[in-house]
Design a protein around this motif. Structure first.
Motif, PDB file in Angstrom:
ATOM      1  N   TYR A   1       0.917  -1.010  -0.041  1.00  0.00           N
ATOM      2  CA  TYR A   1       0.062   0.111  -0.047  1.00  0.00           C
ATOM      3  C   TYR A   1       0.865   1.378   0.152  1.00  0.00           C
ATOM      4  CZ  TYR A   1      -2.814   3.983   1.637  1.00  0.00           C
ATOM      5  OH  TYR A   1      -3.234   5.175   1.736  1.00  0.00           O
ATOM      6  N   PRO A   2       1.876   1.422   0.957  1.00  0.00           N
ATOM      7  CA  PRO A   2       2.359   2.647   0.890  1.00  0.00           C
ATOM      8  C   PRO A   2       3.309   2.908  -0.390  1.00  0.00           C
ATOM      9  CG  PRO A   2       3.044   1.427   2.983  1.00  0.00           C
ATOM     10  CD  PRO A   2       2.469   0.405   1.745  1.00  0.00           C
ATOM     11  N   ASN A   3       3.647   2.098  -1.083  1.00  0.00           N
ATOM     12  CA  ASN A   3       4.785   2.354  -2.232  1.00  0.00           C
ATOM     13  C   ASN A   3       3.586   2.668  -3.432  1.00  0.00           C
ATOM     14  OD1 ASN A   3       7.582   1.753  -1.898  1.00  0.00           O
ATOM     15  ND2 ASN A   3       6.639   0.150  -1.003  1.00  0.00           N
ATOM     16  N   ILE A   4       2.480   1.832  -3.519  1.00  0.00           N
ATOM     17  CA  ILE A   4       1.563   2.116  -4.651  1.00  0.00           C
ATOM     18  C   ILE A   4       0.773   3.441  -4.288  1.00  0.00           C
ATOM     19  CG2 ILE A   4      -0.546   1.169  -5.952  1.00  0.00           C
ATOM     20  CD1 ILE A   4       0.408  -1.590  -5.296  1.00  0.00           C
ATOM     21  N   ILE A   5       0.519   3.781  -3.261  1.00  0.00           N
ATOM     22  CA  ILE A   5      -0.244   4.901  -3.138  1.00  0.00           C
ATOM     23  C   ILE A   5       0.546   6.276  -3.518  1.00  0.00           C
ATOM     24  CG2 ILE A   5       0.201   5.493  -0.380  1.00  0.00           C
ATOM     25  CD1 ILE A   5      -3.029   5.870  -2.355  1.00  0.00           C
ATOM     26  N   GLN A   6       1.800   5.951  -3.125  1.00  0.00           N
ATOM     27  CA  GLN A   6       3.036   7.083  -3.560  1.00  0.00           C
ATOM     28  C   GLN A   6       3.162   6.996  -5.035  1.00  0.00           C
ATOM     29  OE1 GLN A   6       6.723   7.412  -1.302  1.00  0.00           O
ATOM     30  NE2 GLN A   6       6.139   5.888  -0.044  1.00  0.00           N
ATOM     31  N   ALA A   7       2.967   6.160  -5.860  1.00  0.00           N
ATOM     32  CA  ALA A   7       2.948   6.184  -7.279  1.00  0.00           C
ATOM     33  C   ALA A   7       1.663   6.684  -7.904  1.00  0.00           C
ATOM     34  CB  ALA A   7       3.007   4.753  -7.810  1.00  0.00           C
ATOM     35  N   ILE A   8       0.417   6.459  -7.324  1.00  0.00           N
ATOM     36  CA  ILE A   8      -0.535   7.042  -7.796  1.00  0.00           C
ATOM     37  C   ILE A   8      -0.638   8.595  -7.415  1.00  0.00           C
ATOM     38  CG2 ILE A   8      -2.980   7.105  -7.164  1.00  0.00           C
ATOM     39  CD1 ILE A   8      -2.904   3.963  -6.635  1.00  0.00           C
ATOM     40  N   GLN A   9       0.015   8.877  -6.062  1.00  0.00           N
ATOM     41  CA  GLN A   9       0.093  10.289  -6.074  1.00  0.00           C
ATOM     42  C   GLN A   9       1.109  11.128  -6.666  1.00  0.00           C
ATOM     43  OE1 GLN A   9       0.625  10.256  -1.780  1.00  0.00           O
ATOM     44  NE2 GLN A   9      -1.469  10.204  -1.407  1.00  0.00           N
TER      45      GLN A   9
END
Length: 258
Positions: free
Chosen positions: A225-233
């Motif tokens: 979650y932390p890595n994917i949400i950073q990519a989406i952001q």
């Protein structure tokens, strides 16, 4: 996504008032990530069955699609809508999102907690291709602690609550969850209470066990979650997110020992 784009609303300043599709919660990103890899014919396990292969073209493609849905299609603002802000269920109940990606349990929860909320629960299409394939873990069950002084009585209670078809039916109707008992799954009373259940039950043959991922909680909440949400952001690229997940997930396996 096409429907979500029509349902997304912005205020006069350009800030998102209603997300068309809220998929940026931790459970959603985690399950979409693993399932999306499988739907492309890929795998997330290394040859030893313990370590992972998350720096693959399939993994990057899933993350890239998640990024495009937010950055290109603009169906969600990932800064405003995520696991820490505007949790998907609450956002849907408050009409801050038009389509919410949630497990079937929310249909039961919403009927109780938000009795005036008008909504429908529908089956979404596959995420990465024409054919469903998704990961699954064991559902909501009843456990008995090994420290109990009365294990026989405790297990009898557990059996009465979960293995008795009538009690199990009551549980599944109340919670809106997929039955563990086939007898309950075929009970017309379940389908009368939750018409959407028929669509969900038809998907079960496409589910596979997610496998031994060492620590599911750590993998989902602290790594994926932390890595994917950073990519989406827009903070890191899909390739960077996949590589970080790959390295951190394998470090988790190594730290757990044999």
């Amino acid at each position: 996504v096409a429907y979500a784009k029509k349902l997304t609303k912005f205020d006069a300043t350009g800030a998102m008032e209603v997300a068309g599709l809220h998929y940026t919660n931790n459970d959603q990103l985690y399950t979409y990530f693993l399932s999306g890899i499988l739907e492309q014919g890929g795998t997330y396990f290394a040859e030893d069955g313990r370590h992972f292969k998350f720096n693959t073209p399939e993994a990057v493609a899933v993350i890239r699609k998640m990024v495009e849905m937010a950055q290109k299609d603009k169906v969600v603002d990932p800064v405003t809508y995520n696991a820490e802000s505007n949790w998907v269920g609450a956002a849907f109940a408050q009409k801050l999102t038009a389509i919410a990606v949630l497990g079937s349990w929310f249909a039961g929860e919403a009927r109780i907690t938000y009795p005036d909320l008008k909504f429908d629960y529908v089956r979404l299409p596959p995420f990465m291709g024409p054919q469903y394939k998704f990961t699954s873990v064991s559902g909501w069950g009843i456990v008995v602690t090994k420290y109990t002084k009365h294990p026989d009585i405790a297990w009898k209670l557990a059996a009465a609550l979960s293995a008795d078809p009538e009690n199990a039916l009551h549980f599944n109707i109340t919670t809106g969850t997929i039955p563990a008992l086939k007898q309950v799954a075929n009970d017309p009373r379940l389908h009368q209470a939750h018409p959407f259940m028929k669509d969900l039950l038809e998907l079960l043959p496409y589910g596979v066990f997610q496998g031994d991922v060492t620590d599911p909680h750590q993998l989902e909440f602290d790594i994926v979650y932390p890595n994917i949400i950073q990519a989406i952001q827009g903070m890191i690229s899909p390739e960077e997110a996949a590589q970080r997940i790959h390295e951190e997930a394998n470090a988790m396996v190594d730290s757990a020992g044999k």
